[in-house]
Write an enzyme that holds these catalytic residues in place. Structure first.
Site, PDB file in Angstrom:
ATOM      1  N   TRP A  26       0.754  -1.436   0.212  1.00  0.00           N
ATOM      2  CA  TRP A  26       0.090  -0.283   0.190  1.00  0.00           C
ATOM      3  C   TRP A  26       0.776   1.262  -0.456  1.00  0.00           C
ATOM      4  O   TRP A  26       0.573   2.277  -0.226  1.00  0.00           O
ATOM      5  CB  TRP A  26      -1.033  -0.211   0.824  1.00  0.00           C
ATOM      6  N   GLU A  39      -5.371   1.422   5.471  1.00  0.00           N
ATOM      7  CA  GLU A  39      -5.995   1.130   7.079  1.00  0.00           C
ATOM      8  C   GLU A  39      -6.982   0.943   8.034  1.00  0.00           C
ATOM      9  O   GLU A  39      -6.832  -0.124   8.829  1.00  0.00           O
ATOM     10  CB  GLU A  39      -5.945   2.601   6.516  1.00  0.00           C
ATOM     11  N   THR A  45      -4.617  -6.086  13.611  1.00  0.00           N
ATOM     12  CA  THR A  45      -4.004  -6.618  12.631  1.00  0.00           C
ATOM     13  C   THR A  45      -2.416  -6.621  12.301  1.00  0.00           C
ATOM     14  O   THR A  45      -2.622  -5.330  11.830  1.00  0.00           O
ATOM     15  CB  THR A  45      -4.321  -6.516  11.375  1.00  0.00           C
ATOM     16  N   LEU A  82      -8.863 -12.310   9.249  1.00  0.00           N
ATOM     17  CA  LEU A  82      -8.638 -10.726   9.196  1.00  0.00           C
ATOM     18  C   LEU A  82      -9.434 -10.417  10.854  1.00  0.00           C
ATOM     19  O   LEU A  82      -8.704  -9.874  12.290  1.00  0.00           O
ATOM     20  CB  LEU A  82      -8.795  -9.862   8.795  1.00  0.00           C
ATOM     21  N   TYR A 122      -8.664   8.182  13.404  1.00  0.00           N
ATOM     22  CA  TYR A 122      -7.574   7.791  12.370  1.00  0.00           C
ATOM     23  C   TYR A 122      -7.258   7.455  11.019  1.00  0.00           C
ATOM     24  O   TYR A 122      -6.640   8.367  10.235  1.00  0.00           O
ATOM     25  CB  TYR A 122      -6.919   6.437  13.902  1.00  0.00           C
ATOM     26  N   ASP A 140      -2.878   6.579  16.599  1.00  0.00           N
ATOM     27  CA  ASP A 140      -2.901   5.077  17.186  1.00  0.00           C
ATOM     28  C   ASP A 140      -2.992   4.852  18.268  1.00  0.00           C
ATOM     29  O   ASP A 140      -1.940   5.289  18.873  1.00  0.00           O
ATOM     30  CB  ASP A 140      -3.509   4.180  16.487  1.00  0.00           C
ATOM     31  N   CYS A 194      10.280   2.224  18.100  1.00  0.00           N
ATOM     32  CA  CYS A 194       9.911   2.334  19.889  1.00  0.00           C
ATOM     33  C   CYS A 194       9.195   1.576  19.720  1.00  0.00           C
ATOM     34  O   CYS A 194       7.670   1.781  20.168  1.00  0.00           O
ATOM     35  CB  CYS A 194       9.392   3.677  19.524  1.00  0.00           C
ATOM     36  N   CYS A 204      17.495   5.058  16.939  1.00  0.00           N
ATOM     37  CA  CYS A 204      16.505   5.801  17.101  1.00  0.00           C
ATOM     38  C   CYS A 204      16.824   6.583  16.359  1.00  0.00           C
ATOM     39  O   CYS A 204      17.584   7.171  16.493  1.00  0.00           O
ATOM     40  CB  CYS A 204      15.398   5.951  17.930  1.00  0.00           C
TER      41      CYS A 204
HETATM   42 FE1  SF4 Z   1      10.849   5.235  21.387  1.00  0.00          FE
HETATM   43 FE2  SF4 Z   1      13.586   6.679  20.482  1.00  0.00          FE
HETATM   44 FE3  SF4 Z   1      13.084   7.657  22.002  1.00  0.00          FE
HETATM   45 FE4  SF4 Z   1      13.735   5.269  22.631  1.00  0.00          FE
HETATM   46  S1  SF4 Z   1      14.686   7.286  21.986  1.00  0.00           S
HETATM   47  S2  SF4 Z   1      12.358   5.506  23.445  1.00  0.00           S
HETATM   48  S3  SF4 Z   1      13.440   4.289  20.547  1.00  0.00           S
HETATM   49  S4  SF4 Z   1      11.590   7.259  20.278  1.00  0.00           S
END
Ligand code: SF4
Length: 353
Positions: A26, A39, A45, A82, A122, A140, A194, A204
């Site tokens: 998508w 979406e 899911t 689903l 959302y 979300d 995260c 990150c």
């Molecule tokens: Fe989340 Fe990045 Fe913060 Fe770590 S550094 S808590 S992965 S946003």
């Protein structure tokens, strides 16, 4: 939040997303109908589960028009596995509204798109930002987790009113020039970096700007109180086979849980004063002889659990079956939409018969 912080966070997120995004079907389109389908499928899911469903669905229903005209049983069959089947029905109802009220063009404002059946805040924000590049929030659970850590928001995300705080935070941070990559970047970050447990902070892209990381609080956020107690229902399903090898299925009611899906005759336990055979005789107008147990398992829905028992049985005598029941051959059953717990029983029954 000052302008420099906003710019740094959104630049870091958008560049990371552009470079690292997963190759998902998508993401190859800007077609609002296809984004909408993806979406809706992605709600509750996992991405890996959705990919084959999305591809089959878009092949079968490539346009708003084809979905608007789809037969409901066939549509549910496509959705089978689903879960949360009301999503499929609402999607079709929303698509019909677009055909009838908007000349076949998915609306491009939050006010209008939010009026469509099944389109919540959302989904509205996701379709608007991804398909039409409109800077709108799409918040979300994933996005709330990321932002609660990034901005150290300690509000309880289980409370519906908390969502507003996150929607406002997105509107302050969003990259107006590239809202699609910004929103998808937040979703992607929540999915692959995260994560709910053990976030990969060292990989990150927004670590430098993350308050929870500096405070060492990333594992403590988001704050989420536990939901109310989940209700448990003990259910007994019976796979009844007639002399000519047909199997009895009943259609669930048109509203509520698993509406319009097919299942084997199902009785809720306990049944004080009566055996399941007596209840079947009374409710389904037939005598059966109970055979071996097929499968015992738990099926977890969002707010309730079915503790399922299932048995095979042979039909001895029938008078008249209820209007929502029908006898099917094995081949015909394969084409009926059945929810996951019923499919599990069916597959186990087939293995031994
Ligand atoms: Fe989340 Fe990045 Fe913060 Fe770590 S550094 S808590 S992965 S946003």
């Amino acid at each position: 939040m000052n302008d420099l912080y906003k710019k740094q966070v959104s630049n870091a997120l958008v560049s990371w997303f552009e470079e690292e995004k997963r190759d998902l079907p998508w993401r190859k389109t800007k077609n609002p109908y296809k984004i909408w389908v993806s979406e809706v499928m992605l709600q509750q899911t996992k991405v890996d589960t959705v990919i084959p469903y999305y591809e089959r669905f878009i092949t079968k229903y490539p346009s708003l028009e084809s979905l608007a005209n789809a037969n409901e049983d066939e549509l549910l069959k496509e959705w089978e596995g689903l879960g949360y089947y009301s999503r499929a029905r609402n999607l079709q109802a929303g698509v019909k509204e677009v055909m009838e009220d908007y000349n076949g063009v998915v609306p491009s404002t939050r006010k209008e798109i939010s009026k469509l059946k099944g389109v919540g805040p959302y989904t509205a924000g996701a379709v608007l930002s991804i398909a039409y590049s409109v800077p709108e929030h799409a918040v979300d659970g994933n996005v709330m987790r990321v932002l609660s850590r990034l901005l150290l928001i300690k509000e309880d995300i289980a409370k519906p009113k908390t969502k507003k705080i996150f929607e406002e935070a997105v509107m302050k941070l969003i990259d107006e020039k590239n809202p699609s990559a910004f929103n998808q970047g937040l979703m992607e970050l929540g999915a692959v970096i995260c994560t709910p447990t053990k976030p990969k902070c060292l990989l990150c892209p927004v670590r430098e700007y993350c308050t929870a990381f500096f405070e060492g609080m990333q594992e403590e956020l988001p704050i989420k109180t536990i939901n109310k107690k989940t209700k448990i229902h003990k259910m007994k399903a019976t796979v009844i086979e007639s002399e000519d090898g047909r199997i009895l299925l009943e259609k669930r009611p048109t509203k509520g849980l698993l509406a319009n899906m097919w299942q084997f005759p199902m009785v809720e336990l306990p049944t004080p004063n009566h055996t399941v055979e007596e209840i079947i005789e009374h409710d389904y107008q037939m005598s059966i002889v109970k055979g071996k147990e097929i499968l015992t398992f738990k099926h977890i829905f969002s707010h309730l659990i079915w503790e399922m028992e299932s048995y095979e049985a042979k039909l001895i005598n029938k008078i008249d079956i209820p209007a929502n029941c029908n006898w099917f051959t094995r081949e015909e059953i394969e084409n009926q939409p059945m929810p996951v717990p019923v499919l599990k029983i069916w597959n186990a029954w087939k293995e031994r018969n």
